[in-house]
Design a protein around this motif. Sequence first.
Motif, PDB file in Angstrom:
ATOM      1  N   ASN A  35      12.053   5.917   5.368  1.00 37.42           N
ATOM      2  CA  ASN A  35      11.318   4.767   4.753  1.00 37.42           C
ATOM      3  C   ASN A  35      12.129   3.620   4.712  1.00 37.42           C
ATOM      4  O   ASN A  35      13.264   3.630   4.159  1.00 37.42           O
ATOM      5  CB  ASN A  35      10.640   5.140   3.651  1.00 37.42           C
ATOM      6  CG  ASN A  35       9.392   6.142   3.469  1.00 37.42           C
ATOM      7  OD1 ASN A  35       8.405   5.863   3.845  1.00 37.42           O
ATOM      8  ND2 ASN A  35      10.098   7.183   3.389  1.00 37.42           N
ATOM      9  N   TRP A 129       4.225  -2.631   1.214  1.00 31.61           N
ATOM     10  CA  TRP A 129       4.682  -1.283   0.613  1.00 31.61           C
ATOM     11  C   TRP A 129       3.648  -0.972  -0.405  1.00 31.61           C
ATOM     12  O   TRP A 129       3.711  -1.365  -1.782  1.00 31.61           O
ATOM     13  CB  TRP A 129       5.952  -0.979  -0.064  1.00 31.61           C
ATOM     14  CG  TRP A 129       6.134   0.376  -0.364  1.00 31.61           C
ATOM     15  CD1 TRP A 129       5.802   1.537   0.322  1.00 31.61           C
ATOM     16  CD2 TRP A 129       6.691   0.756  -1.651  1.00 31.61           C
ATOM     17  NE1 TRP A 129       6.253   2.478  -0.335  1.00 31.61           N
ATOM     18  CE2 TRP A 129       6.822   2.531  -1.471  1.00 31.61           C
ATOM     19  CE3 TRP A 129       6.924   0.265  -2.904  1.00 31.61           C
ATOM     20  CZ2 TRP A 129       6.920   3.310  -2.563  1.00 31.61           C
ATOM     21  CZ3 TRP A 129       7.448   1.355  -3.905  1.00 31.61           C
ATOM     22  CH2 TRP A 129       7.088   2.390  -3.793  1.00 31.61           C
ATOM     23  N   HIS A 259      14.352   7.655   1.465  1.00 32.16           N
ATOM     24  CA  HIS A 259      14.193   6.306   1.153  1.00 32.16           C
ATOM     25  C   HIS A 259      15.608   5.818   1.023  1.00 32.16           C
ATOM     26  O   HIS A 259      16.361   6.339   0.335  1.00 32.16           O
ATOM     27  CB  HIS A 259      13.458   6.040  -0.188  1.00 32.16           C
ATOM     28  CG  HIS A 259      11.980   6.642  -0.151  1.00 32.16           C
ATOM     29  ND1 HIS A 259      11.425   7.854  -0.096  1.00 32.16           N
ATOM     30  CD2 HIS A 259      10.987   5.669   0.010  1.00 32.16           C
ATOM     31  CE1 HIS A 259      10.516   7.995   0.079  1.00 32.16           C
ATOM     32  NE2 HIS A 259       9.688   6.700  -0.034  1.00 32.16           N
TER      33      HIS A 259
END
Length: 304
Positions: A35, A129, A259
């Motif tokens: 991400n 996001w 992430h």
Amino acid sequence: MQGVSQTRDLVGYGGMPPAWKLPGGACLAVSMVVNFEEGAEFAVSDGDPQAEKISEVVSVVPPGRWDQGNEQIFAYGMRAGIWRMLAALEKHRMPATFYMCGRAVERLPQLARRIVEAGHEAACHGWLWRPHADYTDREGELNDLRRCVEVMKSATGQRPTGFFCRGSESPETRSILRELGFGYASNGFDDDLPYWDRTDAQQPLLVLPYALDSNDMKFFHPNGFVRADEMVDYVRDAIDMLLEEGEAGHPKLLNIGWHLRIAGRPGRFAAFKRVLALLDSYGDKVWIARRDAIAQSWREQFPA
């Protein structure tokens, strides 16, 4: 008394999944997702009404106030975490899909381009996001997605074909994805195999399911992963279970999510390194591919 919705599909393939043939006779497809969203989280300094709350610690800053600490926790992903991940992916020659938020790409276009030049896929992760479920009008969601596509195309030289947003889509999201010509959506947590969304019979949309269990976000959640090996062991168990089914003639898809600000930290980066080594250890039994390649494989064998 509210009636039962007849639109939910709780049947899927009904225990009779298609016999998906993977390259090289592999028995399992694996999608590695990273991400790229740091800088696109809610931040008061960017004019957002409040700061993002989900982070390394629970924020104690009142809503509407500048949360310097949380912004810096996110910034770590771009300043430090990403370089570890890119180096490890290059070492293992492993392709990944990067879910990119538009505002993050706008801030760091050179980094987005570098990711694509390294052979990874850039998929659309929304402008911010945020869950697309919180859009209240179609026009606002459409404009943000158009903006995201244009920024990504300008930065990377390629137009994204895949989409995934945080949380949940809105009722309009898939209609917008069809309008904008996306090749697949990933907001599906309901299967281990791709499937066609035929809500619009004239324009079926391929859904490439994603998953949140084999995801480093669980390092941020109570009762999730604490030590690196807990995630590695979990991924190993998932691979072994799905390989058993694949060897019986029904290959599936495993999603592993990362992430930059989470697994990019030194103590958790061990999980990233060990999962890459684990995947290598299975050799040709596992097909590790970008999501656009997985979507293309399904589309060729099981066209709409």
